[in-house]
Design a protein around this motif. Structure first.
Motif, short mmCIF file in Angstrom:
data_model
loop_
_atom_site.label_atom_id
_atom_site.label_comp_id
_atom_site.label_asym_id
_atom_site.label_seq_id
_atom_site.Cartn_x
_atom_site.Cartn_y
_atom_site.Cartn_z
N ALA A 1 0.86 -1.19 0.00
CA ALA A 1 0.00 0.00 0.00
C ALA A 1 0.89 1.23 0.00
CB ALA A 1 -0.92 0.01 1.23
N ILE B 1 -16.06 2.45 4.00
CA ILE B 1 -14.81 1.69 3.99
C ILE B 1 -15.02 0.47 4.88
CG2 ILE B 1 -12.35 1.75 4.47
CD1 ILE B 1 -12.36 4.72 3.98
N ASP C 1 -11.41 -2.48 -4.39
CA ASP C 1 -10.94 -3.40 -3.36
C ASP C 1 -9.43 -3.18 -3.21
OD1 ASP C 1 -10.04 -5.55 -1.85
OD2 ASP C 1 -11.36 -7.01 -2.82
N PHE C 2 -9.03 -2.53 -2.12
CA PHE C 2 -7.62 -2.23 -1.88
C PHE C 2 -6.84 -3.47 -1.43
CE2 PHE C 2 -9.58 1.87 -1.85
CZ PHE C 2 -8.62 2.74 -2.35
N THR D 1 -11.14 -2.46 2.48
CA THR D 1 -9.79 -2.43 3.04
C THR D 1 -9.57 -3.54 4.06
OG1 THR D 1 -10.38 -0.91 4.85
CG2 THR D 1 -9.69 0.09 2.76
N GLU E 1 -3.76 -3.76 6.86
CA GLU E 1 -5.13 -3.28 6.71
C GLU E 1 -5.27 -1.82 7.12
OE1 GLU E 1 -8.02 -6.84 7.70
OE2 GLU E 1 -6.14 -7.05 8.82
N TYR F 1 -4.09 -0.01 4.02
CA TYR F 1 -5.14 0.00 3.00
C TYR F 1 -6.18 1.07 3.33
CZ TYR F 1 -3.53 -4.77 1.71
OH TYR F 1 -2.81 -5.87 1.33
N TRP F 2 -6.54 1.15 4.61
CA TRP F 2 -7.56 2.12 5.03
C TRP F 2 -7.10 3.55 4.77
CZ3 TRP F 2 -8.15 6.19 8.40
CH2 TRP F 2 -9.46 6.56 8.73
N GLU G 1 -4.94 4.56 2.62
CA GLU G 1 -4.93 4.77 1.17
C GLU G 1 -6.34 5.05 0.65
OE1 GLU G 1 -2.99 2.54 -2.74
OE2 GLU G 1 -2.80 1.62 -0.76
N ALA G 2 -7.31 4.32 1.17
CA ALA G 2 -8.70 4.53 0.75
C ALA G 2 -9.21 5.91 1.17
CB ALA G 2 -9.59 3.44 1.35
N THR H 1 -16.77 4.06 8.76
CA THR H 1 -15.95 2.86 8.90
C THR H 1 -16.46 2.05 10.08
OG1 THR H 1 -14.01 4.04 8.08
CG2 THR H 1 -13.63 1.95 9.18
#
Length: 540
Positions: A84, A174, A201-202, A247, A257, A260-261, A263-264, A278
């Motif tokens: 990520a 998310i 989908d990350f 994520t 994870e 990923y979050w 990044e989202a 979230t």
């Protein structure tokens, strides 16, 4: 919330997994920062630019993407997988052996420092971390069916009746997977309106959030906000527009994870998202070396928490489930809900009493946690099989109230995320006596709306308008009284909603010195017998 699958894992699998370490690689610089900021449309959508301008959010170096050339070089490094990236932190999440990760710093001069998820692996040099962040209406009548109680609890239905159903607002969910959202009849109204804007989908790095999934959690969460079954079920923000982001890896617990979050959320910011929900939380991991302690839930330790605080600074409103640890030894609100910039939501039963599983706040957390509560026990959701059912968890109290907040912000589009959060807090049932189980209590969004509208309905006559001058200010502020007022009550809150000053002013003594306050945005609430006004106050 998160599912732990430790009992199903084989020892050999654990050994092979733990041989691979996770780390954040922080980079020294970015490309074309000045040019990108001068031409923001090159890095942000117009909607994102408009939202930031409307709420006086500065476009800065954090908005500039990570140098892709650096990422390419890291991808080519021996034994390294790039998982990520984060433009806000100017960092890349990598996975590999400790040796291969350690070699990165000696191989690439553009690396600032490396931070292992297993903190015991960090050298003194690598843990010298730098703080990268400073953080005409139509009238609508719905038949809510089984979902009536969970929206009526905070008078969100009254906002719908007034025509505020989320139209024009953009939300990012998310979560884990969203199976069948693209085909279910319960989301046909949402799809027909074109209100699913995009998805990603990350975890798997693809756009299949509907079938390539091991969890139905996102579908259940989305249904509480956007689900619609004629005369049987209505979500709390049925006309908002949504981005659906995955994520959460439901098969494992790993700090990637968190990356990923972040990044989202960065993508959500660049797309102009207003509100993020979230229903995830991060506390312990499959590899215990990566796990947090309760002392780490201090609002500024977890990577995801620090990312959430930046997202708040960027002008988005983040709503997050408090967690389901109320009955466990962990007990307290987890990350990222521990962040001061996150509006954390606990759970109550249908009758408004505390749900025993709802995670609690504690005195070590920087702000009141949870912030507020909504129905999270026997919440009505729609499953991936298009069936209306009940489910328990702050996973559902969070989006239920998030939808109401979306509608409130639609009605009060001139307000900032800070102001909306404070209005919701002040409307809640125990605002003056919060506790660690219910926070400020159950909000009343109709009261919040009425309070805000009353503060803007001043007389047009210049002599009748209550003013606070100068604003922004270096310290001394004075109040210009309406002719019919002789005394006013002034309460000032900081950006986190904490009361920092309360005083009475008169026409003869109409000045207040706030030079000792920290620089930034504050909220001034001014009241008398027939005036209630909220003003955003900036100290510099």
């Amino acid at each position: 919330m998160k599912k732990h699958l430790l009992l199903l894992m084989l020892l050999s699998y654990q050994f092979n997994t733990f041989a691979q370490e996770d780390a954040w690689v922080y980079l020294k610089d970015k490309q074309n920062i000045s040019a990108s900021i001068a031409n923001p449309i090159s890095i942000l959508t117009q909607k994102a630019i408009d939202r930031k301008n409307a709420h006086h959010v500065v476009i800065d170096a954090k908005d500039v993407p990570v140098n892709e050339n650096y990422i390419t070089q890291l991808k080519g490094a021996t034994g390294i997988s790039v998982m990520a990236k984060s433009k806000w932190f100017n960092a890349v999440h990598v996975r590999g052996s400790k040796t291969d990760i350690d070699n990165l710093s000696t191989t690439f001069s553009f690396i600032d420092y490396v931070d292992f998820a297993n903190k015991s692996l960090n050298t003194l040099k690598s843990v010298q971390q730098k703080n990268k962040s400073k953080l005409e209406k139509s009238f609508t009548t719905f038949t809510y069916g089984n979902a009536a109680n969970q929206i009526e609890m905070f008078n969100g239905n009254e906002l719908h009746l007034a025509g505020y159903t989320g139209a024009g607002m953009t939300v990012a969910i998310i979560d884990a997977g969203f199976p069948n959202v693209n085909t279910m009849s319960s989301f046909q109204r949402l799809r027909h309106a074109g209100n699913i804007l995009d998805d990603y989908d990350f975890v798997n790095r693809d756009s299949d959030v509907y079938t390539n999934t091991t969890s139905n959690h996102g579908t259940l969460v989305l249904s509480t906000m956007a689900g619609y079954v004629e005369n049987e079920y209505v979500g709390t923000a049925p006309d908002a527009s949504y981005y659906l982001f995955v994520t959460e890896d439901a098969l494992s617990e790993n700090p990637v994870e968190e990356s990923y979050w972040v990044e989202a959320v960065e993508r959500a910011d660049s797309l102009g998202v207003d509100v993020i929900n979230t229903s995830l939380g991060y506390t312990t991991y499959d590899n215990p070396n990566y796990s947090y302690t309760t002392a780490n839930m201090d609002g500024n330790t977890a990577f995801i928490t620090k990312g959430a605080n930046i997202a708040f600074e960027k002008g988005m409103l983040l709503v997050n489930s408090a967690g389901n640890s109320g009955n466990s030894s962990w007990g307290i609100v987890g990350a990222p809900a521990d962040a001061a910039g996150v509006f954390s939501i606990g759970a109550v039963q249908a009758n408004g009493t505390y749900a025993s599983f709802s995670s609690k706040g504690n005195s070590t957390q920087p702000t009141q946690k949870p912030d507020v509560v909504a129905q999270g026990q026997a919440s009505y959701v729609i499953t991936e099989n298009d069936i209306i059912a009940t489910a328990n968890g702050t996973s559902f109290s969070s989006p239920i109230i998030a939808g109401g907040i979306v509608c409130l912000w639609q009605a009060l589009s001139n307000k900032t995320n800070i102001e909306i959060m404070q209005l919701v807090r002040e409307s809640a049932s125990q605002y003056h006596s919060p506790d660690f189980m219910l926070g400020y209590g159950i909000p009343n969004l109709q009261t919040a709306l009425s309070s805000a509208l009353n503060t803007t309905n001043d007389h047009d006559d210049e002599n009748q308008i209550l003013k606070l001058l100068p604003n922004p200010t270096k310290g001394l502020i004075r109040f210009n009284f309406p002719l019919d007022q002789s005394e006013l009550s002034v309460t000032i809150f900081n950006v986190l909603g904490k009361k920092i000053l309360e005083t009475i002013i008169t026409k003869d003594n109409n000045q207040v010195d706030i030079s000792s306050f920290s620089n930034g945005v504050h909220i001034a609430r001014i009241q008398s017998k027939n005036i209630s006004k909220t003003i955003k106050l900036i100290k510099y």
